[in-house]
Each structure stands twice: as C-alpha cells, then as structure tokens.
Design an enzyme around this catalytic site. Structure first.
Site, PDB file in Angstrom:
ATOM      1  N   SER A  33      12.146 -37.353 -20.325  1.00 59.41           N
ATOM      2  CA  SER A  33      11.741 -36.069 -20.926  1.00 59.41           C
ATOM      3  C   SER A  33      10.414 -36.217 -21.675  1.00 59.41           C
ATOM      4  O   SER A  33       9.536 -35.347 -21.595  1.00 59.41           O
ATOM      5  CB  SER A  33      12.802 -35.601 -21.930  1.00 59.41           C
ATOM      6  OG  SER A  33      13.986 -35.276 -21.278  1.00 59.41           O
ATOM      7  N   ARG A  86       6.518 -34.550 -20.841  1.00 57.47           N
ATOM      8  CA  ARG A  86       5.797 -33.755 -21.844  1.00 57.47           C
ATOM      9  C   ARG A  86       4.457 -34.393 -22.187  1.00 57.47           C
ATOM     10  O   ARG A  86       3.458 -33.701 -22.402  1.00 57.47           O
ATOM     11  CB  ARG A  86       6.668 -33.591 -23.096  1.00 57.47           C
ATOM     12  CG  ARG A  86       7.816 -32.590 -22.858  1.00 57.47           C
ATOM     13  CD  ARG A  86       8.937 -32.768 -23.839  1.00 57.47           C
ATOM     14  NE  ARG A  86       9.977 -31.751 -23.738  1.00 57.47           N
ATOM     15  CZ  ARG A  86      10.951 -31.744 -22.814  1.00 57.47           C
ATOM     16  NH1 ARG A  86      10.999 -32.685 -21.898  1.00 57.47           N
ATOM     17  NH2 ARG A  86      11.857 -30.775 -22.795  1.00 57.47           N
ATOM     18  N   ARG A 116      18.654 -24.981  -7.512  1.00 59.19           N
ATOM     19  CA  ARG A 116      18.842 -24.903  -8.966  1.00 59.19           C
ATOM     20  C   ARG A 116      18.222 -23.620  -9.528  1.00 59.19           C
ATOM     21  O   ARG A 116      17.172 -23.175  -9.076  1.00 59.19           O
ATOM     22  CB  ARG A 116      18.250 -26.162  -9.630  1.00 59.19           C
ATOM     23  CG  ARG A 116      18.994 -27.401  -9.150  1.00 59.19           C
ATOM     24  CD  ARG A 116      18.493 -28.660  -9.779  1.00 59.19           C
ATOM     25  NE  ARG A 116      18.731 -28.660 -11.218  1.00 59.19           N
ATOM     26  CZ  ARG A 116      18.279 -29.605 -12.030  1.00 59.19           C
ATOM     27  NH1 ARG A 116      17.530 -30.592 -11.560  1.00 59.19           N
ATOM     28  NH2 ARG A 116      18.542 -29.556 -13.308  1.00 59.19           N
ATOM     29  N   ASP A 129      23.250 -35.412 -19.935  1.00 60.54           N
ATOM     30  CA  ASP A 129      22.926 -36.277 -18.787  1.00 60.54           C
ATOM     31  C   ASP A 129      23.811 -37.521 -18.745  1.00 60.54           C
ATOM     32  O   ASP A 129      23.819 -38.243 -17.746  1.00 60.54           O
ATOM     33  CB  ASP A 129      21.450 -36.702 -18.851  1.00 60.54           C
ATOM     34  CG  ASP A 129      20.513 -35.526 -18.591  1.00 60.54           C
ATOM     35  OD1 ASP A 129      20.968 -34.493 -18.042  1.00 60.54           O
ATOM     36  OD2 ASP A 129      19.326 -35.625 -18.940  1.00 60.54           O
TER      37      ASP A 129
HETATM   38  C1  S3P Z   1      15.579 -32.012 -19.928  1.00 57.71           C
HETATM   39  C2  S3P Z   1      16.565 -31.154 -20.359  1.00 57.71           C
HETATM   40  C3  S3P Z   1      17.936 -31.170 -19.800  1.00 57.71           C
HETATM   41  C4  S3P Z   1      18.244 -32.464 -19.079  1.00 57.71           C
HETATM   42  C5  S3P Z   1      17.133 -32.897 -18.162  1.00 57.71           C
HETATM   43  C6  S3P Z   1      15.827 -33.057 -18.922  1.00 57.71           C
HETATM   44  C7  S3P Z   1      14.231 -31.905 -20.523  1.00 57.71           C
HETATM   45  O1  S3P Z   1      18.060 -30.128 -18.859  1.00 57.71           O
HETATM   46  O2  S3P Z   1      19.459 -32.333 -18.357  1.00 57.71           O
HETATM   47  O3  S3P Z   1      17.450 -34.135 -17.520  1.00 57.71           O
HETATM   48  O4  S3P Z   1      13.407 -32.821 -20.339  1.00 57.71           O
HETATM   49  O5  S3P Z   1      13.972 -30.906 -21.200  1.00 57.71           O
HETATM   50  P1  S3P Z   1      18.334 -28.587 -19.293  1.00 57.71           P
HETATM   51  O6  S3P Z   1      17.201 -28.126 -20.088  1.00 57.71           O
HETATM   52  O7  S3P Z   1      18.448 -27.849 -17.998  1.00 57.71           O
HETATM   53  O8  S3P Z   1      19.604 -28.617 -20.045  1.00 57.71           O
END
Ligand code: S3P
Length: 429
Positions: free
Chosen positions: A24, A28, A123, A316
C-alpha cells in the site's frame, strides 16, 4: 499450468528475517511522487507486479521513473505536465492502482481508457465512480461504470462531503486524491477507520489535511512537493511467517523492520486473542509510520471471534488467519468480512474450498467463515485461484500437512511478495 511441489517441515522454525516493502505504501509513494514537481526518492520499494503497474501507468503519463531493484528515483514536471497516455492503460491485477489512479485522472484534463486482468475486471469500480461522479467526474465504463474498462474524461471537480458506505482505504484514497485536485473542500466520513497511509504520507509531500476521529478533510488546489521516503516491511507479507511460527510446534520467528501502523496490525491482535505468545517492539517512525520488530513463539492456541471494527485492520490477513484457526482448539468465527468476496478472488469461497481440501472443518458464511479446530491437514493438489494471498496460505499450510502438497498457479505470489519461495526455503534449513 505452473506447478510447485511443497514438502512438510520436519523440524521447528528458528528464524530472524525481514520481508519486502509494504504494498500500500509503495503504490502511494509512486503516485504522490509522480504528482510532485521535482525529484523524489523511494527506498525499499516493493518491486512486486502490482506496484510495477503503478510505475508503468505514470511512465505512460510522462513521468520519468528510474528503478534499480528496490530503489526509485522519480522525476516529475508536476501535475500540469502529465500527458495523455497513447494507449489504454493496464492496471493488471491491482485494485489499488485502479482505484487511486482513477481518482487522480478524473480530476486532470486528460482522456484515459483503462482496463485490468480477468480478476480486476470482476471487481467493483462503482464504489469510486459514483462518488467521483458526485464531484463532477465524467467516467464511462462497463455496466454503467460499475466495472473496468473505464473511459475517464478528466475535468474540473468540486469537493464533496462523502459518508463512505464501504469500508475501503482505496475508496477513501481515491476521493482524497480527487479532492486534493478539485476546487473547494472534500470530507470523507468512515464507518470504521481503514488503513490511513494516504493521510500519513500526503503531509510528507507538503499536502495539508485534517483527521478527526473517522473524518478526513482535504482542501482542493494543492500540489504535492517532492519527498524522500523509506518503505517499511509489509505486515501483510510478514503475516505468513508469523502464522508459520504459530502453527509449527516449538517455532520462534522474529520479523524485523516491519510496518506497525495500528490500522494494519489487526492480525497481531487476533493472534493475541487466540492466546499467541507474541511480542511487538516499535523501534522507530518513518514519516508517519511506526516501524519495529515482531517476535512470535509457538504456543497452543484457542479459537476466537474475529469480527466488527477489527476486520478492516486485518482484511488481507484473513486467509492466513483462517489457516491458523484450523490449528487452534475450538471454534473460530470470522464475521463482518463480506468485503473478502470482492478481493482478487472470492476469498471466503476460496479459503473454505482450499482448507476443506486439506482436511480442515470449515463452513462458509455470507460474510465470513466458521472454522472448527484442531484438524490434522493432509497434503493435496490445490490451486491458488490466481490470488497471491491464497497461494501463500497454501504454501504455509504445506509446512504442517502430511505428505506432499502441489500448488498450481503459485506464480501469482509475485504480485505482492517476490522472493516468497526463497524466504520459505530459508526456514527449512
Ligand atoms: C488497500 C486497501 C485494501 C486492501 C488492499 C490494499 C490500499 O483494500 O485490501 O490490499 O492500499 O488502500 P480496500 O480498500 O478495497 O479495502
């Protein structure tokens, strides 16, 4: 079809290790650096397939990104310099790329078409398209914008106040990024706090926002400035090795330099609720992110109820936690986790099918799983469902399953953990 044969461990694990950078945070870091005029540096970047998609997207939009292993140098001429991609932009398997990049592109004067792989095409995208349309975005897509491919006619947007119906950091981040590039103010109200890496990282790039409980507010018309960042180890990758020590008798593992952001450490809480012997030591902060070491020693576990506000902080990690629950005494109930049905695969169905084929007692619920422990697992031939986290869960299960386990389509593990099998092998020495 790719096939990997895995054997059980014949000894306890004793290891000190690190895991690759956080997925994540890596996404970003690339997005915010690409919007900042000047040169940014990123260290310990996760060079997995998903984050490489984000790099590729911004290269196609004209940003110069040099990558050497896990080091990035990102040179951007700023938001106004981004150019239209000459071809449809490919998001691969990456929901984070799809949602966050769409939030950016909706607010810039560019036309983009974008698509993903077979999993991403299933999705939901309406969760970002609808609020972006409320801000004035012009986005067309399959099933009235509910799914990729999308056609984004970027335009000027207006800030909104958005009471977010889904518990999703990707949605929150998409709206915050669009809000940063809009006029006026954007406020997001969350039902339950989701991972807050966007809120922690934007100020590192000079962008102001305010966070009050479950409310995040950002002013429009802000342009990030360059930054230098180090990405902490991914707690979601560490989770697989923490779980290995939790289920292989007499094991002891320490994972160093891992991100300990409280919006991400639900797995540690869940393991504690199950009685695990686990020690967390914060050693430093990088940007807004706490980082440290997690040490776990094998101990008999009991079932627990994993539900409610805890869920977003371990969303996750639920597949690997379900495996741990098969080795805990009594019943584990996972609830309020309907979001698992719209991940890289339907993770509720996939976890139930995989663990049942190993011989565990697992019942599928609409929004979770009921797991009756403790079961002896038996090696089997089992597919990853092309989902990296299901593939890694199978590989960890193989450590305690009797006989050989054959994992098919395990190559998808490169999405989030390149080098996973090398790290797994190192436990066997
Ligand atoms: C993520 C948010 C989560 C997570 C994904 C990464 C992110 O998903 O399951 O692996 O980087 O913001 P959701 O925002 O759909 O819950």
């Amino acid at each position: 079809m790719n096939e990997i044969t895995l054997s059980p461990l014949d000894h306890a694990i004793a290891a000190k290790m690190t895991v690759p950078g956080d997925k994540s945070i890596s996404h970003r870091a690339v997005i915010f650096s690409s919007l900042a005029k000047g040169t940014s540096h990123v260290s310990n970047f996760l060079a997995g397939e998903d984050c490489m998609r984000t790099i590729q997207v911004f290269r196609e939009l004209g940003v110069e990104i040099e990558q050497s292993s896990t080091e990035l140098v990102i040179k951007s001429e700023g938001i106004a310099s981004l150019k239209e991609a000459e071809r449809p932009v490919y998001f691969g398997n990456s929901g984070t790329t799809a949602r966050l990049v769409t939030g950016v592109l909706a607010a810039l004067p560019l036309f983009t078409t974008c698509y993903g792989d077979d999993s991403l095409a299933k999705r939901p995208m309406d969760r970002i398209v609808l609020p972006l349309q409320q801000m004035g975005a012009k986005i067309d897509g399959r099933c009235e914008g509910s799914y990729l491919p999308l056609a984004i006619h970027g335009t000027s947007l207006q800030g909104i106040t958005y009471d977010m119906p889904v518990k999703s950091a990707q949605v929150k981040s998409a709206i915050l990024l669009a809000g940063m590039l809009s006029s006026g103010e954007t406020t997001i109200i969350e039902q339950v706090k989701t991972r807050d890496h966007t809120e922690q990282m934007l100020p590192q790039f000079g962008v102001d926002l305010t966070v009050k409980d479950r409310k995040v507010t950002i002013q429009g018309g802000q342009e990030p400035v360059p930054a230098d960042l180090t990405v902490p180890g991914d707690i979601s990758s560490a989770a697989f090795f923490l779980a290995a020590a939790a289920i292989v008798p007499d094991s002891h593992i320490t994972i160093k330099d891992v991100g300990l952001n409280p919006t991400r450490t639900g797995l540690i809480k869940a393991l504690e609720m199950m009685g695990a012997d686990i020690l967390v030591k914060e050693t430093r902060r990088i940007g807004g992110e706490p980082v440290g070491n997690v040490e776990i020693k094998y101990k008999e576990l009991s079932g627990a109820h994993i539900e409610g506000e805890l869920i977003p902080s371990l969303i996750d990690e639920l597949p690997i936690l379900a495996l741990v629950a098969t080795q805990a005494n009594g019943k584990t109930i996972i609830g309020d986790a309907g979001e698992l049905r719209v991940k890289e695969t339907d993770r509720i169905a996939a976890v139930a099918q995989v663990l049942t084929s190993f011989g565990a007692e697992v019942e599928e619920k609409q929004d979770g799983l009921i797991i009756q422990g403790k079961s002896s697992l038996k090696g089997t031939v089992v597919d990853s469902y092309m989902d990296h986290r299901i593939g890694m869960m199978i590989a960890i299960a193989s450590l305690i399953a009797e006989g050989k386990t054959v994992l098919t389509n395990g190559q998808c593990i490169d999405i989030s953990y390149p080098g996973f099998f090398k790290d797994l092998e190192s436990l066997k020495k």
